[in-house]
Design an enzyme around this catalytic site. Structure first.
Site, PDB file in Angstrom:
ATOM      1  N   GLY A   9       0.836  -1.194   0.000  1.00 27.22           N
ATOM      2  CA  GLY A   9       0.000   0.000   0.000  1.00 27.22           C
ATOM      3  C   GLY A   9       0.869   1.241   0.000  1.00 27.22           C
ATOM      4  N   CYS A  10       0.356   2.290   0.568  1.00 28.05           N
ATOM      5  CA  CYS A  10       1.078   3.561   0.607  1.00 28.05           C
ATOM      6  C   CYS A  10       2.430   3.386   1.292  1.00 28.05           C
ATOM      7  CB  CYS A  10       0.236   4.596   1.354  1.00 28.05           C
ATOM      8  SG  CYS A  10       1.072   6.174   1.561  1.00 28.05           S
ATOM      9  N   PHE A  11       3.491   3.793   0.623  1.00 28.48           N
ATOM     10  CA  PHE A  11       4.816   3.595   1.213  1.00 28.48           C
ATOM     11  C   PHE A  11       5.039   4.415   2.466  1.00 28.48           C
ATOM     12  CE2 PHE A  11       6.424   5.997  -2.831  1.00 28.48           C
ATOM     13  CZ  PHE A  11       5.950   7.221  -2.380  1.00 28.48           C
ATOM     14  N   TRP A  12       4.285   5.478   2.654  1.00 26.80           N
ATOM     15  CA  TRP A  12       4.421   6.267   3.883  1.00 26.80           C
ATOM     16  C   TRP A  12       4.226   5.390   5.111  1.00 26.80           C
ATOM     17  CZ3 TRP A  12       0.521  10.736   2.603  1.00 26.80           C
ATOM     18  CH2 TRP A  12       1.056  11.558   1.598  1.00 26.80           C
TER      19      TRP A  12
END
EC number: 1.8.4.11
Length: 169
Positions: A9-12
Site C-alpha cells: 500500500g502507501c509507502f508512507w
C-alpha cells in the site's frame, strides 16, 4: 548487507515499522515493478506505469533475518486484498514481496504458505511474490514522511492501524 523490497500500500505507512528494528540500515520509499524508468509520483498515481509504491530495506542479516522482515511485513498489510491496501486502491498499491535472491523467494513462499495454513484469515492470501525489478527512489518529500508530517501520517494511516489492531493483535 542485504536488500529487501516490500510493497504494502502507501509507502508512507511501510517505513516506520521497519525503521524501528535493530539491524536496519535504511528504509527508502520508491517505485518498482513498472515499465517506465525513473517514474514520478504523479505518473505512478496515474496508474499508467505499472509500478507499485514500495520500500527498499537495507539490513544486516547478522542482526535481523529476511524471515523476520517477511513476518513483520505480513502484520503491516491485509494479505487478502489484491486490489490495494486499506483506503489506497489500485494496482500501484497492491501487496507484493519482491525477492532479490532464490533464498528470499523460498522464505517468502514458505511464509505465505504458513500464513494461509494458519487459518488467521477466511480468504486466500493473495499477496504476490515476484522477482525484484529496478527500484526508483521516490521524491525527497516522501522519504521519512511519518517523521516530517506526523499529523498527516496519522490521518492517512488510521484505517490501516484499525485493521492491524483487529486482525494482527
Amino acid at each position: 548487507m542485504e536488500r529487501a523490497i516490500f510493497a504494502g500500500g502507501c509507502f508512507w505507512c511501510m517505513v516506520q515499522p521497519f525503521e524501528e528494528q535493530a539491524g536496519i540500515l535504511s528504509v527508502r520509499s520508491g517505485y518498482t515493478g513498472g515499465h517506465l524508468p525513473n517514474p514520478s509520483y504523479e505518473q505512478v498515481c496515474a496508474k499508467t506505469t505499472g509500478h507499485t509504491e514500495a520500500v527498499e530495506i537495507i539490513f544486516d542479516p547478522e542482526e535481523i533475518s529476511y524471515k523476520e522482515l517477511v513476518e513483520l511485513y505480513w502484520v503491516q498489510t491485509d494479505p487478502t486484498d489484491a486490489f490495494g491496501q486499506f483506503e489506497d486502491r489500485g494496482d500501484n498499491y497492491r501487496p507484493v514481496i519482491y525477492y532479490t535472491t532464490e533464498r528470499q523467494k523460498e522464505i517468502a513462499e514458505q511464509s505465505k504458505a504458513n500464513l494461509q495454513a494458519s487459518g488467521r484469515f477466511d480468504q486466500p492470501i493473495v499477496t504476490t511474490i515476484e522477482p525484484a525489478e529496478p527500484f526508483y527512489l521516490a521524491e525527497d518529500y516522501h522519504q521519512g514522511f511519518y517523521k516530517k508530517n506526523p499529523r498527516r501520517y496519522a490521518q492517512s494511516s488510521a484505517i490501516r492501524h484499525q485493521f492491524l489492531e483487529e486482525n494482527w493483535s
